[in-house]
Design an enzyme around this catalytic site. Sequence first.
Site, mmCIF file in Angstrom:
data_model
loop_
_atom_site.group_PDB
_atom_site.id
_atom_site.type_symbol
_atom_site.label_atom_id
_atom_site.label_comp_id
_atom_site.label_asym_id
_atom_site.label_seq_id
_atom_site.Cartn_x
_atom_site.Cartn_y
_atom_site.Cartn_z
ATOM 1 N N CYS A 1 -37.564 -4.334 7.890
ATOM 2 C CA CYS A 1 -37.407 -4.646 9.299
ATOM 3 C C CYS A 1 -38.303 -3.806 10.205
ATOM 4 O O CYS A 1 -38.420 -4.095 11.391
ATOM 5 C CB CYS A 1 -35.957 -4.458 9.690
ATOM 6 S SG CYS A 1 -34.896 -5.687 8.918
ATOM 7 N N SER A 2 -38.918 -2.769 9.690
ATOM 8 C CA SER A 2 -39.700 -1.902 10.568
ATOM 9 C C SER A 2 -41.091 -2.465 10.840
ATOM 10 O O SER A 2 -41.722 -2.146 11.824
ATOM 11 C CB SER A 2 -39.818 -0.505 9.967
ATOM 12 O OG SER A 2 -40.566 -0.558 8.786
#
Lengths: 121, 130
Positions: B69-70
């Site tokens: 998700c980063s």
Amino acid sequence: VQYSDIVQEHFEHPRNVGVIASADAEAVVSNPACGDVMQLSLRIANDRITDAKFKTMGCPAAIAAGSVLTELLIGHSVEEALKLTRVEVNTALGGLSPQKVHTSVLAEDAVRAALKKYRQR
Amino acid sequence: MRQEWERQQQLQQRLEHGIQEHIPEVRLQGAAAPRLPNTTNVAFAGVEGEALMMSLDLHGVALSTGSACSSGSLEPSHVLCAMGVPAAYLHGALRCSLGRVTTLADIDYVLEILPGIVQQARALAPSLMS
């Protein structure tokens, strides 16, 4: 990734964490691509949601989405909850960046899945 | 140069041993391979790396995650996938970088706060699962 103050606040102090024992409605939903998993359990009396608890394995936005979802549900009727969408979750979180919008989708999926099972009982 | 290499290697070993000693269900990627002394990739089962990163950031520790998700992609690191890292660990990776300014006290501070942060994140996750 930039997060709104609301997301950060819910991440640091998530509301209504946990699982309701013998809940009236519950669901576990996931997003296989990013690995997020959200569990939602509801206490329902006279078709009204009197309590909601969540657990999330996921990024800060996914945790905040579960937390804010419980706040959006408690006190509302099942009918109203069925109308809740990702848009309201996103708005309640102060706006998610495009790459994090999927966490509001997961929250919508959780409430839909839980209430679908509730209605089918 | 050699002296600095060895200094960072000692810090890296202290960090890695400390993590393994105090936190269950961790994987140090490529631990047995010849590698740089300034980078450790460690993965924790059942948590998401970015959540750990943000908690550490709130405690004043800056590190990165190669995880889902980063970045723009939701998929886990293709490198970790190719290394055969088990699914439970794939989203829970942190990349810890040391440098010339990193001290022993910095490492000990991370070892002091990290077990609680991982425990907290794991407590928030659905228990697996009916």
